[in-house]
Every structure is written in C-alpha cells, then in structure tokens.
Design a protein around this motif. Structure first.
Motif, short mmCIF file in Angstrom:
data_model
loop_
_atom_site.label_atom_id
_atom_site.label_comp_id
_atom_site.label_asym_id
_atom_site.label_seq_id
_atom_site.Cartn_x
_atom_site.Cartn_y
_atom_site.Cartn_z
N GLU A 1 39.65 -14.26 33.39
CA GLU A 1 40.66 -13.33 33.89
C GLU A 1 41.15 -12.50 32.72
OE1 GLU A 1 45.00 -13.53 36.20
OE2 GLU A 1 43.67 -15.27 36.17
N MET A 2 41.23 -11.18 32.91
CA MET A 2 41.59 -10.29 31.80
C MET A 2 42.25 -9.04 32.34
SD MET A 2 37.62 -9.54 30.83
CE MET A 2 36.39 -9.62 32.13
N SER A 3 42.71 -8.18 31.43
CA SER A 3 43.39 -6.95 31.83
C SER A 3 42.84 -5.78 31.02
CB SER A 3 44.90 -7.08 31.57
OG SER A 3 45.59 -5.94 32.04
N SER A 4 42.73 -4.62 31.66
CA SER A 4 42.16 -3.44 31.02
C SER A 4 43.23 -2.68 30.23
CB SER A 4 41.56 -2.51 32.09
OG SER A 4 41.26 -1.26 31.54
N PRO A 5 43.05 -2.53 28.90
CA PRO A 5 44.06 -1.82 28.10
C PRO A 5 43.92 -0.30 28.12
CG PRO A 5 42.38 -2.73 26.68
CD PRO A 5 42.01 -3.14 28.07
N ASP A 6 42.70 0.20 28.31
CA ASP A 6 42.48 1.65 28.36
C ASP A 6 41.20 1.92 29.15
OD1 ASP A 6 40.10 2.28 26.45
OD2 ASP A 6 41.37 1.03 25.19
N ILE A 7 40.89 3.19 29.35
CA ILE A 7 39.76 3.56 30.21
C ILE A 7 38.46 2.96 29.72
CG2 ILE A 7 38.38 5.47 31.14
CD1 ILE A 7 40.80 7.27 30.85
N ARG A 8 38.11 3.22 28.47
CA ARG A 8 36.79 2.83 27.96
C ARG A 8 36.68 1.32 27.76
NH1 ARG A 8 35.28 7.44 30.04
NH2 ARG A 8 36.34 9.19 29.06
N ALA A 9 37.74 0.69 27.26
CA ALA A 9 37.73 -0.76 27.15
C ALA A 9 37.62 -1.39 28.53
CB ALA A 9 38.99 -1.25 26.44
N ILE B 1 39.60 -8.61 36.71
CA ILE B 1 40.10 -7.58 35.79
C ILE B 1 41.34 -6.95 36.41
CG2 ILE B 1 39.61 -5.46 34.53
CD1 ILE B 1 36.67 -6.14 34.63
N HIS B 2 42.47 -7.08 35.73
CA HIS B 2 43.71 -6.46 36.18
C HIS B 2 43.87 -5.07 35.55
CE1 HIS B 2 44.68 -10.36 37.81
NE2 HIS B 2 44.70 -10.93 36.60
N ASN B 3 44.87 -4.36 36.00
CA ASN B 3 45.20 -3.03 35.46
C ASN B 3 44.03 -2.07 35.62
OD1 ASN B 3 47.03 -1.24 34.31
ND2 ASN B 3 46.30 -1.60 32.23
N ILE B 4 43.37 -2.13 36.78
CA ILE B 4 42.18 -1.28 36.98
C ILE B 4 42.55 0.19 37.19
CG2 ILE B 4 40.78 -3.16 37.86
CD1 ILE B 4 41.23 -2.04 40.69
N ASP B 5 43.85 0.48 37.30
CA ASP B 5 44.26 1.89 37.33
C ASP B 5 43.76 2.62 36.09
OD1 ASP B 5 45.50 1.52 39.72
OD2 ASP B 5 47.56 1.67 38.97
N GLN B 6 43.72 1.90 34.97
CA GLN B 6 43.21 2.51 33.74
C GLN B 6 41.75 2.92 33.90
OE1 GLN B 6 44.41 3.54 31.01
NE2 GLN B 6 46.33 2.52 30.60
#
Length: 441
Positions: free
Chosen positions: A384-392, A409-414
C-alpha cells in the motif's frame, strides 16, 4: 477522508496497442496562447486530464468562449476577456491550484498590458523557480509587485518593448511565456539560451501561423519581431513523449508485448536510445513503436566499463520527467545504473516505496539514486502506497503492475493530472486494475 485509489493485482503480462494522449506540456502553452487573439483558435489532440481541464475552466472564467467539438478538439474565442476577474477570490482559487496558470501571464500582458496571478501550485518535487518568467517579462518592460498577504503577483506592462534577453536557465515554460509576450511587443526581442523542446517549437509554429514573426525555431536563439496583432488558426498537438516513455518502461517491467501507436518518432529525441541502453528492444513500424515481450534486459555500461549514468538535461538532453520511469524500469534489469536528477531535489524521494516492494536502490542524496537490477530473479511484492507527484505516481503504478500480489495506490488524483483515462487504457491491455474508495488519513 474518502479518496480515490487504484487497486492493482500485478505480475501479469499485458498485450495490445495503446495510443498516447496529446502532450500535457504542450497543451498548457498552446491553450494559453489563445488569449493573444480575439479570433477563433481550434486545437486538436487535447488530453482529457485534470491540469488541462483546470486551465480550460480558468479561461472560461476569464471570458473565453470555449466549445468542445469532439473528445479531443476545442475551439477558443477570447474576444471578451474580463480583466476585473483577476481581483476575485474565485480567480485566486482557480489560479493558485494550477501551476500551469503561470502560462496565461505572457499572453495577457502582451494583449492587455496588465495581469495578476496567485502563487501557483503543482507537484511537490522541490523548488520550481518562477524567476525566469518574471525576469524575462521585466526586461520586456513589465513591473511585478508581490503581495505576501494575499500571495498575489500584480503585473503592469503598459509598454512592452523588445530587447536582448539571456535566460539564466533554459526554462520551457519561461521561454514560452516570454515568446508569447514578445510576439506583440514593440520592436525585436532576441532570446538566447531559450528552451528548444518540440513542445516549444510547436508553440512557435502555431504563433507564426497566427501572424507572429519568430525565427530560429528549434534552436536556443530565438528572434521575435513584434507584430500589431495576431489572428486565429488551427493547431494539432504532438503525442505526449512522457506517456510514450512510460509505456516503454511498462512493457519492459511487465514482460509485455505492446505497440505504441502514432508516436511522432522523430520528435522523441534521445528518449528511445536511453531506454535501449537499459537493454529494452523495440522496433519502429511506420510511426509505431513495437516492444516485444522480454524476459530479461541488460543495462549497458560506459565504454570504459563504468556504471551507466542517466541524467536530465535541457533538450535535446534527456527530459527530467522520464527519470522516475527510467529508475523504476531499471529495477528488473540485469546490471546497475546511477540516476542523477539534477533539476528537482525532491523528485527521487518516492524510492522508499520501491524499496519496500523489494527493489534494490541506494538513495545517495536528494539528487542521485543507484539501482541494482534484480534481473527478474526476484519479483517485487505488492504494498500500500501513495503517489507524491505525477511521474512518481506512474512509476509506482508500473511497479505495482509488475509486482506479485495486490498493491493499493492512494492519491491517484496526482496521476490523473497527467495521464488521461489511464485505468481504462491499461485494462484494455489486460491489466487487473480498478478504482476503489479508500479512507485515508
């Protein structure tokens, strides 16, 4: 807080064809350029992504008449712009939430002589200076006043006059903003150390079709002879080279047979050759890139036998937006590679998540990471993880698709800021991915 997340069951090879979207970085420039004329401008191959849609919404709020002709084609008519809109709280909210909003400044100053902009947002990948924009526009005659209480830049540019400008860095967006402002300035502007990315070339070609007089397109020395006014035009955007590189990395990491359609190969620069140095095989079929399924790929060394280094540089060097993709792709290669991210000091901080998945990566410092390839002998494991920016975010998505088991993957809005309908397009290749609501935080 309820958030959208991706749930991925990885470890499955993919197969099929995928069409890259229109280029995000070009879109933010050419859509802003519609403000330079009151006549109709038609733009096609516009990607349906959050950053671009936010910019279009901002233009509508400014008074631009926007019509969507089909899925990727819009007409823009900026005949009636509401200059007072700059003073509203709504503008502060819309402009501050989108880093690309900085791109409207050059056109507005050129056409109306004044503008305002809230301090823009964007990725959390380290400092991203706006000095190049401001210094260049100031040399043309603009005056900036920053209000630290409201976080607004107010700009007056009643008399823009052409001049010689040597940029302190070859900023793509900075070059674009200055070129758009200079296109309607009095006299001639000589812009040295200009960015020369294909997207910037596309903007200059579009402006010339609108009646601008720009020479040196494709080089780092642009000459812009100011004209009285600009007219309408039609423009088709390039495919997104970052998506194309992402799909090459995806195919390699998942051992998949993928064809990337209509890539405009001659506009990709050294991107294909950098992936080749990781050992990834591909064929050019017409204007499509065919990537066969590979069980192994081996990283080259330099001629003297030393470890391969991949670093970012201004075009025609390797784009910084693909370094995260190169890093994740190298995880399952045979051999080692040093990734050197020169431009942004926080862009490599997502590697801790890859290490948790089983990758062998040494983060040397904020700018450098060494990847020790697993050669597909050990599979990554889902986490389980979260997206810090678009490319990452897309790099983590590629890792998850190659991993054994389930990843969330959380924060997929990025991710969706830069990649259109990515879930549906990956499903069409056979990926096991679904959108879920998760309670985060």
């Amino acid at each position: 807080m309820i958030k959208n997340s991706f749930e991925i069951i990885g470890g499955k090879p993919l197969k099929g064809e995928i069409i890259p979207q229109g280029a995000k970085n070009e879109a933010l420039q050419v859509i802003s350029a519609v403000l330079l004329t009151k006549e109709k401008v038609t733009i096609s191959n516009i990607p349906d992504i959050k950053d671009v849609n936010k910019l279009i919404e901002l233009l509508i709020a400014l008074g631009v008449e926007v019509n969507r002709i089909n899925d990727d084609t819009y007409t823009f008519e900026a005949a009636n712009i509401d200059i007072e809109y700059f003073k509203t709280e709504e503008f502060r909210t819309k402009g501050g939430g989108l880093r690309g909003s900085i791109m409207i400044i050059g056109p507005l100053l050129a056409r109306f002589g004044k503008a305002a902009i809230p301090k823009p947002g964007g990725d959390k990948i380290g400092r991203r200076r706006l000095d190049t924009h401001f210094i260049g526009l100031e040399k043309l005659g603009a005056k900036f006043v920053y209000n630290p209480e409201t976080h607004f830049f107010n700009i007056d540019a009643t008399h823009l006059t052409g001049t010689y400008i040597l940029l302190d860095e070859a900023s793509v967006t900075g070059t674009a903003n200055i070129v758009m402002a200079a296109s309607l300035a009095h006299g001639t502007t000589t812009l040295y150390n200009a960015a020369c990315e294909p997207y910037l070339q596309q903007l200059c070609k579009m402006l010339n079709r609108m009646g601008a007089n720009i020479t040196g397109v494709g080089s780092n020395l642009l000459t812009i002879h100011g004209v009285e006014s600009l007219g309408g035009t039609e423009h088709r955007m390039l495919p997104d080279m970052i998506e194309i590189g992402s799909f090459i990395g995806l195919a390699a990491m998942t051992g998949s047979e993928i064809t990337i359609k209509d890539v405009h190969f001659n506009e990709l620069g050294i991107i294909p050759s950098v992936f080749s140095r990781l050992g990834i095989k591909f064929e050019l079929r017409g204007d499509d890139i065919y990537i066969p399924s590979q069980s192994n790929y081996e990283i080259e060394t330099f001629i003297d036998g030393s470890i391969l280094t991949v670093s970012d540089a201004p075009w025609p060097g390797f784009t910084p937006d693909l370094l995260s993709i190169i890093l994740v792709t190298a995880i399952q290669a045979k051999g080692n590679v040093l990734i050197h991210q020169k431009m942004f000091e926080s862009r490599l901080f997502f590697v801790d998540k890859l290490i948790d998945m089983g990758a062998q990566i040494i983060l040397c410092d904020p700018h450098r990471a060494t990847v020790i390839g697993l050669n597909n002998e050990v599979k990554l494991r889902g986490i389980e993880m979260s997206s810090p920016d678009i490319r990452a975010g897309v790099s983590l998505l590629i890792a998850a698709l190659s991993a054994q088991g389930k990843s969330t993957i959380h924060n997929i809005d990025q991710i969706e800021r830069g990649y259109q309908h990515i879930e549906e397009r990956l499903k069409a290749l056979g990926a096991d991915i679904k959108r879920v609501n998760t309670n985060v935080g």
